[in-house]
Design a protein around this motif. Structure first.
Motif, PDB file in Angstrom:
ATOM      1  N   ALA A  50     -48.976  68.443  18.596  1.00 13.11           N
ATOM      2  CA  ALA A  50     -49.932  67.387  18.250  1.00 13.11           C
ATOM      3  C   ALA A  50     -50.717  66.944  19.481  1.00 13.11           C
ATOM      4  CB  ALA A  50     -49.187  66.194  17.648  1.00 13.11           C
ATOM      5  N   THR A  51     -50.039  66.818  20.609  1.00 15.30           N
ATOM      6  CA  THR A  51     -50.722  66.433  21.848  1.00 15.30           C
ATOM      7  C   THR A  51     -51.719  67.513  22.258  1.00 15.30           C
ATOM      8  OG1 THR A  51     -48.877  65.105  22.620  1.00 15.30           O
ATOM      9  CG2 THR A  51     -50.391  65.911  24.291  1.00 15.30           C
ATOM     10  N   ALA A  52     -51.307  68.776  22.171  1.00 14.86           N
ATOM     11  CA  ALA A  52     -52.211  69.874  22.523  1.00 14.86           C
ATOM     12  C   ALA A  52     -53.454  69.849  21.640  1.00 14.86           C
ATOM     13  CB  ALA A  52     -51.483  71.208  22.393  1.00 14.86           C
ATOM     14  N   ALA A  53     -53.252  69.575  20.340  1.00 15.82           N
ATOM     15  CA  ALA A  53     -54.394  69.517  19.428  1.00 15.82           C
ATOM     16  C   ALA A  53     -55.363  68.417  19.851  1.00 15.82           C
ATOM     17  CB  ALA A  53     -53.903  69.293  17.996  1.00 15.82           C
ATOM     18  N   GLU A  54     -54.811  67.246  20.265  1.00 10.93           N
ATOM     19  CA  GLU A  54     -55.656  66.132  20.690  1.00 10.93           C
ATOM     20  C   GLU A  54     -56.379  66.449  21.999  1.00 10.93           C
ATOM     21  OE1 GLU A  54     -56.347  63.415  19.168  1.00 10.93           O
ATOM     22  OE2 GLU A  54     -54.829  63.181  17.611  1.00 10.93           O
ATOM     23  N   VAL A  55     -55.640  66.964  22.986  1.00 11.56           N
ATOM     24  CA  VAL A  55     -56.212  67.178  24.317  1.00 11.56           C
ATOM     25  C   VAL A  55     -57.212  68.333  24.319  1.00 11.56           C
ATOM     26  CG1 VAL A  55     -55.656  67.907  26.690  1.00 11.56           C
ATOM     27  CG2 VAL A  55     -54.255  66.173  25.540  1.00 11.56           C
ATOM     28  N   PHE A  56     -56.909  69.410  23.582  1.00 13.98           N
ATOM     29  CA  PHE A  56     -57.781  70.584  23.613  1.00 13.98           C
ATOM     30  C   PHE A  56     -58.784  70.615  22.458  1.00 13.98           C
ATOM     31  CE2 PHE A  56     -53.973  71.921  25.952  1.00 13.98           C
ATOM     32  CZ  PHE A  56     -54.556  72.279  27.160  1.00 13.98           C
ATOM     33  N   GLY A  57     -58.702  69.604  21.584  1.00 12.79           N
ATOM     34  CA  GLY A  57     -59.707  69.484  20.526  1.00 12.79           C
ATOM     35  C   GLY A  57     -59.665  70.592  19.504  1.00 12.79           C
ATOM     36  N   VAL A  58     -58.449  71.028  19.122  1.00  8.96           N
ATOM     37  CA  VAL A  58     -58.323  72.077  18.110  1.00  8.96           C
ATOM     38  C   VAL A  58     -57.392  71.584  17.014  1.00  8.96           C
ATOM     39  CG1 VAL A  58     -58.720  73.946  19.773  1.00  8.96           C
ATOM     40  CG2 VAL A  58     -56.387  73.178  19.312  1.00  8.96           C
ATOM     41  N   PRO A  90     -54.060  71.522  14.742  1.00  9.54           N
ATOM     42  CA  PRO A  90     -52.670  71.808  15.128  1.00  9.54           C
ATOM     43  C   PRO A  90     -52.261  73.253  14.888  1.00  9.54           C
ATOM     44  CG  PRO A  90     -52.785  69.694  14.024  1.00  9.54           C
ATOM     45  CD  PRO A  90     -54.161  70.306  13.913  1.00  9.54           C
ATOM     46  N   GLY A  91     -52.726  73.835  13.796  1.00 10.26           N
ATOM     47  CA  GLY A  91     -52.346  75.211  13.501  1.00 10.26           C
ATOM     48  C   GLY A  91     -52.976  76.227  14.432  1.00 10.26           C
ATOM     49  N   ALA A 116     -47.593  61.028  14.920  1.00 10.97           N
ATOM     50  CA  ALA A 116     -46.983  62.346  15.128  1.00 10.97           C
ATOM     51  C   ALA A 116     -45.483  62.300  14.859  1.00 10.97           C
ATOM     52  CB  ALA A 116     -47.256  62.827  16.549  1.00 10.97           C
ATOM     53  N   PHE A 117     -44.821  61.252  15.333  1.00 11.43           N
ATOM     54  CA  PHE A 117     -43.378  61.160  15.123  1.00 11.43           C
ATOM     55  C   PHE A 117     -43.042  60.753  13.696  1.00 11.43           C
ATOM     56  CE2 PHE A 117     -43.127  60.695  19.844  1.00 11.43           C
ATOM     57  CZ  PHE A 117     -42.265  61.775  20.059  1.00 11.43           C
ATOM     58  N   SER A 133     -49.542  79.036  22.296  1.00  9.59           N
ATOM     59  CA  SER A 133     -48.288  78.725  22.998  1.00  9.59           C
ATOM     60  C   SER A 133     -48.571  78.199  24.401  1.00  9.59           C
ATOM     61  CB  SER A 133     -47.395  79.966  23.073  1.00  9.59           C
ATOM     62  OG  SER A 133     -48.060  81.021  23.755  1.00  9.59           O
ATOM     63  N   GLU A 134     -49.628  78.705  25.056  1.00  7.33           N
ATOM     64  CA  GLU A 134     -49.975  78.223  26.396  1.00  7.33           C
ATOM     65  C   GLU A 134     -50.464  76.778  26.335  1.00  7.33           C
ATOM     66  OE1 GLU A 134     -50.686  79.098  30.652  1.00  7.33           O
ATOM     67  OE2 GLU A 134     -49.289  79.623  29.050  1.00  7.33           O
ATOM     68  N   GLN A 135     -51.258  76.439  25.335  1.00 11.30           N
ATOM     69  CA  GLN A 135     -51.742  75.064  25.185  1.00 11.30           C
ATOM     70  C   GLN A 135     -50.583  74.120  24.886  1.00 11.30           C
ATOM     71  OE1 GLN A 135     -54.645  75.882  22.097  1.00 11.30           O
ATOM     72  NE2 GLN A 135     -56.369  75.616  23.530  1.00 11.30           N
ATOM     73  N   ARG A 136     -49.635  74.568  24.089  1.00 16.02           N
ATOM     74  CA  ARG A 136     -48.473  73.713  23.813  1.00 16.02           C
ATOM     75  C   ARG A 136     -47.656  73.485  25.088  1.00 16.02           C
ATOM     76  NH1 ARG A 136     -43.168  73.546  22.812  1.00 16.02           N
ATOM     77  NH2 ARG A 136     -42.421  72.091  21.175  1.00 16.02           N
ATOM     78  N   ARG A 137     -47.527  74.548  25.888  1.00 14.71           N
ATOM     79  CA  ARG A 137     -46.791  74.401  27.156  1.00 14.71           C
ATOM     80  C   ARG A 137     -47.485  73.390  28.057  1.00 14.71           C
ATOM     81  NH1 ARG A 137     -46.498  76.336  32.384  1.00 14.71           N
ATOM     82  NH2 ARG A 137     -48.420  77.558  32.196  1.00 14.71           N
ATOM     83  N   TYR A 138     -48.812  73.478  28.148  1.00 16.78           N
ATOM     84  CA  TYR A 138     -49.562  72.502  28.951  1.00 16.78           C
ATOM     85  C   TYR A 138     -49.325  71.082  28.439  1.00 16.78           C
ATOM     86  CZ  TYR A 138     -52.451  75.783  31.689  1.00 16.78           C
ATOM     87  OH  TYR A 138     -52.878  76.715  32.580  1.00 16.78           O
TER      88      TYR A 138
END
Length: 949
Positions: free
Chosen positions: A757-765, A767-768, A747-748, A772-777
């Protein structure tokens, strides 16, 4: 220097048993050796060799015993240790002390050498089989009382409080505590005669002795005050109501055995261990065996102590003669806790301290300075404010035991004639400003400012004993007195001894030249001595030496930053203060309306009455005294559901902002420069971070609009701009480097938004598709795990239930297994070593990492995860600070570094250098180290500090 600001420990207790009586001093050796073991770093007989025998506890024990001998004058003395094997208490209760962890092997191996060196220091050593050290102490204290002898017990063990009476007191030198009759009652709420009863009710979790269930200290005190004693309470147990009564009655069969376990014996058989009883002649305090001690110190690698014996050793009997003016043997009459004044002895025996009054003496010493490989320098000044301080005198030392003081501005009535200050400083200036003449000091940044106030820019400071200590033993005090005590076994003259204290303290210019000379010479001499002990340890470890050299270079850069200062717009702050005052008045009126009556918004008591008594709001937690708490955490919780706590929080925040910054900042401008000059303390935070004070620039609250407005008052002069540069997501990049996690590194390395990138991994979606709520989490998870956040903490932060939070963390670790492995391995390594390291080798000690106390151990484990990242970030910003300053100097730029705040460097930039700063400073900062996750520095420029963000 004139009580130069530094991080030092408070003075020890000064108890005063009855004068005119003989004194028995008893040391709880078992308590001492554990304290020594945990207080000292991992010293080895061969420095840097982890396979070499550990010596830290031995060294610490020597320091503690020498200090106690100095502080407490006694006729008889013994150091009492627990003997190996079972005691009568184990037969009485097999589960006694069952919860205790086994003694660490490194400590066990040091016990016999500790016994040996304590004997060589002149103490009687006792360890009696079948009983504990406390029982031997209790027996000797009782015996001493019967023979009209006062007893002083040195221990941190509260259990010994039961021995206290008008002839027996306990001192805890490590915590500056005295337990005499009044002290015990003040601390525990019961007199010493009831301490066994109190302990029996409360129990002793450390020794695994149960008490009465649910009866804590407060309840025990209440019961004993009401019934008078444990026996009376037991007799009337049927009268005690509620759960306490039920638990008491259930414990009635146990209480006699509990009391027997907790009662210190006073009738141990000691005839085999102390000759001539009941006479105490066998434990008359003796002199040290200097020759045997020298061999012992050489065997265990204590070079500083060997030097102390060779250069600074003074026979105890000579000290006694000097203090009294006549031959003194064991007996009554002397002040028990008088501070020793060794000035006459030390100079007469082996210290050569010169006071310079003539130009011939000055020329002789200047020649010695010019030819010295390294010289210690110390200033005595008129103020602790380094920007205002003027020189009263200067001392030097170029050889252990030899020093000179030049008095320059002592101005009391009959002060001797002194060499003219301006002429002396002018003659010293070429040597002071010559970078080839190597110099040493204690907290040299302060002395650099002092000399600069007289137009001298000192060059060639290559060593600072405060920073040597900070790198080697970050968790210890770094003041010179502490260093000399710890590493040399030398005690020095206290500043208050020569200048007085409190309202009666005189300025250094009023201190007699004779006293000032000895005080200052001793500082320079001890600084040189301490350096000769610490420097070889740094040389032996390449990583620690790198960190030390970074600290020395940082000290230079920080001196420049402090000297530059920053311009404050006083008119703007005055306007902000007026606006804050109006808003606070409005909030006060709104709070009164919500509370239904006027009340003092600054009074926790009145706030509590309004919130919990009148309005009936739920009690979140209580203070130690049992009343509902109104602290910030409580108000934040209540503000989620109620309007009044929110008003109170806002009022508190504005009050602090107004009182700390908008009212005061402009008043702190220096009269000569018109700028505000903060002070950066290097030797404070264990992570290596700097602390800013007078004023504190790191605590300006930037999460609120009002706080950010304060930064608008930090301005540049005409034709200049403010620039602010900092690292992007620095701690996450360091985590990626340390953990070597492939997904995080990718990612870096690919320049991705790491939270997305973390939100995409954790929530299984994809990146695009991240909302915004998932990114905040994901952002909360990323930073929360760095700081050791639990699922409970994450749930609270995100406003979700624990199960969901736990699931998020589990999915995070599944996607970033390298992070999980790093955390697990770091905890294990920390438990094994007692410390963690930054990327560059800075050691961050964790004294509680193996604590039997669960919450403390858990806190240390969280710190073990976070400290390497915070510490590495601190190292990086220091590397950047040094690198950028070097380039500014090399290119003769007019840009000035004016602040260092957290991970941010702030500059005052001429208009024609703005483009250079925009391009070069981020490049320089990104290039100071090569991590697996590339460093990225960003910069902003504006007319004030806030607009530069």
């Amino acid at each position: 220097m004139s009580e130069t600001p530094s991080e030092s420990t408070p003075p020890g207790p000064a108890p005063t048993p009855a004068a005119g009586r003989k004194v028995l001093l008893l040391v709880d050796g078992s308590s001492y050796l554990y304290r020594a073991f945990h207080a000292m770093p991992d010293l080895r007989a061969v420095p840097g060799d982890p396979t070499s025998p550990a010596t830290g506890a031995i060294r610490g024990m020597i320091n503690m015993m020498q200090k106690l001998r100095k502080d407490v004058r006694a006729d008889y003395a013994a150091c009492v240790f627990d003997a190996p094997g079972k005691t009568f208490r184990d037969d009485l209760y097999p589960e006694y002390k069952a919860n205790r962890s086994p003694m660490p092997p490194d400590l066990r191996a040091q016990i016999e050498p500790i016994h040996e060196v304590v004997r060589l220091l002149g103490w009687k050593v006792l360890n009696v089989p079948g009983v504990e050290a406390d029982d031997v102490i209790g027996t000797l204290a009782c015996m001493a009382t019967q023979h009209d002898i006062e007893t002083v017990i040195s221990s941190g063990d509260k259990d010994l409080s039961q021995l206290v009476n008008e002839h027996v007191m306990v001192i805890d030198t490590m915590n500056d505590r005295k337990r005499d009759v009044a002290g015990v009652e003040a601390e525990f709420g019961v007199p010493p005669r009831l301490m066994v009863d109190y302990q029996t009710l409360v129990g002793d979790s450390v020794d695994n002795v149960p008490g009465v269930d649910k009866v804590g200290p407060k309840t025990a005190v209440k019961l004993l005050q009401e019934y008078g004693s444990l026996d009376a309470l037991v007799e009337r147990a049927a009268e005690v109501k509620g759960a306490v009564g039920e638990n008491l009655r259930r414990a009635l069969d146990w209480l006699p055995r509990g009391r027997a376990l907790l009662t210190i014996k006073k009738d141990c058989e000691l005839a085999e261990h102390i000759a001539g009883l009941p006479s105490l002649d066998d434990i008359v305090i003796g002199g040290q065996d200097t020759e045997a001690l020298k061999g012992f110190y050489e065997r265990y690698g204590f070079k500083g102590l060997v030097k102390q014996l060779e250069v600074h050793d003074v026979p105890p009997e000579l000290i006694e003669e000097h203090k009294s003016g006549k031959k003194v043997g064991p007996g009554p009459g002397a002040g028990l806790f008088d501070e020793p004044d060794l000035s006459g002895i030390s100079q007469a025996s082996n210290l050569q301290y010169d006071t310079i009054f003539t130009w011939a003496q000055f020329d002789d010493w200047l020649a010695r300075l010019e030819s010295a490989e390294l010289a210690a320098v110390d200033t005595e000044t008129s103020s602790l404010d380094e920007m205002l301080a003027e020189i009263i005198g200067v001392s030097f030392s170029v050889k252990p035991g030899e020093a000179a003081y030049i008095p320059l501005a002592h101005s009391y009535g009959d002060a001797p004639e002194q060499l003219p200050r301006d002429e002396v400083l002018a003659k010293l200036k070429p040597w002071l400003e010559n970078p080839e003449r190597k110099k040493l000091g204690q907290h040299v940044k302060y002395d650099r400012h002092v000399f600069a106030n007289h137009g001298i820019e000192v060059q060639g400071y290559v060593h600072d004993t405060m920073l040597e200590s900070y790198v080697l033993e970050v968790h210890k005090p770094h003041g010179l007195a502490s260093l000399a005590e710890r590493h040399l076994g030398r005690s020095g003259i206290d500043y208050e001894t020569i200048a007085g204290k409190g309202a009666h303290q005189i300025p250094f210019s009023q201190v007699s030249v004779e006293k000032a000379a000895e005080y200052s010479c001793e500082d320079s001499d001890q600084t040189l001595d301490v350096h000769q002990v610490l420097w070889p340890r740094l040389q032996a470890d390449s990583k620690l030496r790198f960190i030390y050299e970074l600290e020395i270079a940082s000290s230079e850069a920080l001196y420049r930053i402090e000297r530059n200062g920053v311009i404050i717009d006083g008119a703007m702050l005055a306007k902000q203060s007026a606006e804050l005052g109006q808003r606070m008045m409005q909030l006060e009126q709104e709070a009164h309306e919500l509370g239904g009556q006027p009340f003092n918004l600054g009074s926790p008591k009145q706030i509590g009455e309004i919130l919990f008594t009148k309005l009936g709001l739920p009690v979140v937690k209580k203070t130690p005294s049992g009343v509902p708490s109104t602290d910030e955490e409580v108000l934040e919780k209540l503000a989620e559901d109620y309007p009044l706590p929110a008003k109170l929080l806002e009022h508190r925040g504005l009050s602090k902002l107004k009182g700390t910054y908008t009212d005061k900042l402009a008043q702190m401008a220096h009269p000569r420069t018109g700028r505000v000059h903060t002070h950066y303390a290097q030797a404070v935070a264990i992570t290596g971070r700097l602390s800013s004070n007078d004023p504190n620039l790191q605590n300006i609250p930037v999460k609120t609009a009002e706080g950010r407005r304060v930064r608008e008052a930090f301005i540049a002069p005409p034709g200049h701009f403010i620039a602010s540069a900092d690292y992007s997501q620095i701690e996450l990049r360091i985590m990626a480097h340390l953990s070597e996690d492939a997904a995080l590194l990718r990612a870096f390395q690919e320049g991705m938004d790491v939270h997305r990138a973390t939100a995409a991994e954790v929530f299984g979606v994809a990146p695009g598709e991240v909302s915004s709520e998932q990114r905040r989490y994901a952002k909360v998870i990323n930073f929360g795990l760095i700081y050791g956040m639990s699922s409970f903490g994450l749930a609270r932060n995100l406003g979700i239930d624990n199960a969901a939070a736990k699931n998020y963390i589990q999915r995070y670790f599944e996607r970033y297994p390298g992070v999980k492995n790093y955390m697990d391995e770091t905890r294990l390594s920390a438990k094994s070593k007692g410390y963690v390291e930054t990327v560059f080798g800075r050691r961050l000690y964790l004294p509680e990492i193996n604590s039997p106390n669960g919450p403390r151990r858990g806190g240390a484990e969280r710190q073990a995860i976070n400290a390497p990242m915070q510490g590495t970030a601190a190292d990086l910003i220091k590397l950047s600070m040094v690198k950028v300053q070097n380039v500014l100097d090399a290119e003769r730029r007019r840009t000035k570094m004016i602040m260092q705040v957290h991970d941010e460097l702030v500059f005052e930039v001429p208009e024609d250098e703005v483009d250079w700063v925009r391009s070069e400073v981020p490049r320089l900062m990104a290039g100071v180290a090569e991590l697996r996750a590339p460093l990225l520095a960003e910069i902003g420029v504006g007319e004030n500090w806030e607009k530069a963000h």
